[in-house]
Design an enzyme around this catalytic site. Structure first.
Site, PDB file in Angstrom:
ATOM      1  N   HIS A  74      67.347   1.983  16.236  1.00 10.46           N
ATOM      2  CA  HIS A  74      66.277   0.985  16.336  1.00 10.46           C
ATOM      3  C   HIS A  74      66.706  -0.258  17.108  1.00 10.46           C
ATOM      4  O   HIS A  74      65.871  -1.094  17.452  1.00 10.46           O
ATOM      5  CB  HIS A  74      65.736   0.616  14.947  1.00 10.46           C
ATOM      6  CG  HIS A  74      66.599  -0.312  14.161  1.00 10.46           C
ATOM      7  ND1 HIS A  74      67.358   0.098  13.093  1.00 10.46           N
ATOM      8  CD2 HIS A  74      66.823  -1.640  14.271  1.00 10.46           C
ATOM      9  CE1 HIS A  74      68.005  -0.935  12.584  1.00 10.46           C
ATOM     10  NE2 HIS A  74      67.694  -2.013  13.289  1.00 10.46           N
ATOM     11  N   ASP A 121      68.048   7.229  12.457  1.00  9.57           N
ATOM     12  CA  ASP A 121      68.288   5.895  13.027  1.00  9.57           C
ATOM     13  C   ASP A 121      69.761   5.778  13.416  1.00  9.57           C
ATOM     14  O   ASP A 121      70.545   5.087  12.766  1.00  9.57           O
ATOM     15  CB  ASP A 121      67.894   4.823  12.015  1.00  9.57           C
ATOM     16  CG  ASP A 121      67.930   3.418  12.604  1.00  9.57           C
ATOM     17  OD1 ASP A 121      68.023   3.303  13.845  1.00  9.57           O
ATOM     18  OD2 ASP A 121      67.861   2.447  11.834  1.00  9.57           O
ATOM     19  N   SER A 224      71.691  -5.267  12.865  1.00  9.48           N
ATOM     20  CA  SER A 224      71.614  -3.843  12.556  1.00  9.48           C
ATOM     21  C   SER A 224      72.645  -3.048  13.343  1.00  9.48           C
ATOM     22  O   SER A 224      73.167  -3.503  14.355  1.00  9.48           O
ATOM     23  CB  SER A 224      70.217  -3.327  12.888  1.00  9.48           C
ATOM     24  OG  SER A 224      69.238  -4.002  12.151  1.00  9.48           O
TER      25      SER A 224
END
EC number: 3.4.21.59
Length: 275
Positions: A74, A121, A224
């Site tokens: 992502h 992801d 992230s």
């Protein structure tokens, strides 16, 4: 953000998240309830940069091979991102102070990725050249497929993201760390169903995910893709990749990570044996 980056990196809006709306699943990965990491304790920690007036940190990652970085899909989105506008920083304790940015030759987003809540992801970055390993720069070990990381295992997550929801990490931008317990998937899924209209028979936490964290100790928005590592028999193993969650360090809302063991075959397919 430059127009070219809007085209190349459609999901970099995660850089400017403020406090999350109730029930909103967001990209993760600052450190809540943690402290500054000791210098070079985590030699595989990576800062990913994009060009926005300067080479700005937007995601974390981990060195898993002298020429390969593991991160979250992502950070780039399902569309193909252009590696020309991405750089990698290794061996850094404080952001922006001693940058030696490395070129990226290829970005591989998992083909099953659509958005983080639906899994897959995970992404790989191939560096243009292998890095020189040292005491400050070392790859993390990937776990064997049989490793389950049982409930209660104490692990560590690291990053340069928000220290609370909507509170960015202040200068001098030190790498932060926090110790978090593994939460069993079934328990984590039950907790995420609390207060939601989603039927209990519809899984929120999928098999390719792993949960960790407790109230007051968690990852958060802004970094992230960073590593969740656990020490097993004296070796640091990367159990997860920071992926998503609701809020930061909230009760009954552990952080959710991509489970690395689920994607070992894909990782090994992408990284040539001779590389």
């Amino acid at each position: 953000m430059l127009n070219l980056l809007v085209l190349a990196l459609p999901l970099l809006v995660s850089l400017v998240h403020t406090a999350p709306a109730p029930g909103q699943a967001l990209e993760r990965a600052g450190i809540v309830g943690g402290k500054e990491a000791p210098g070079h304790k985590w030699p595989w920690q990576v800062s990913l940069r994009c060009l926005d007036q300067y080479w700005k940190h937007f995601c974390g990652g981990s060195l898993i091979h002298p020429q390969w970085v593991l991160t979250a899909a992502h950070c780039f989105g399902p569309e193909k991102a252009d590696p020309l506008y991405i750089r990698v920083q290794l061996g850094e304790q404080h952001l922006y102070y001693q940058d030696r940015l490395l070129l990226v030759s290829r970005i591989i987003v998992h083909p099953n990725y659509y958005d983080e809540v639906n899994g897959a992801d995970i992404a790989l970055l191939e560096l243009e050249d292998p890095v020189n390993l040292s005491s400050h720069v070392q790859p993390v070990t990937l776990p064997p497929a049989s490793e389950t990381f049982p409930k209660g295992t104490r692990c560590w997550v690291t990053g340069w993201g928000d220290v609370h929801s909507g509170w960015p990490l202040p200068p001098p931008y030190p790498l932060k760390q926090v110790r978090v317990p593994i939460v069993e998937n079934s328990e984590c899924d039950m907790q995420y169903h609390l207060g939601l209209s989603t039927g209990d028979n519809i899984p929120i936490v999928r098999d390719d995910m792993l949960c960790a964290g407790s109230e007051g100790h968690d990852s958060c928005q802004g970094d992230s893709g960073g590593p969740l590592v656990c020490r097993v028999n004296g070796t640091w193993l990367q159990a997860g990749v920071v992926s998503w969650g609701e809020g930061c360090a909230l009760p009954n809302r552990p952080g959710i990570y991509t489970r690395v063991t689920h994607y070992l075959d894909w990782i090994h397919q992408c990284i040539p044996r001779e590389s």
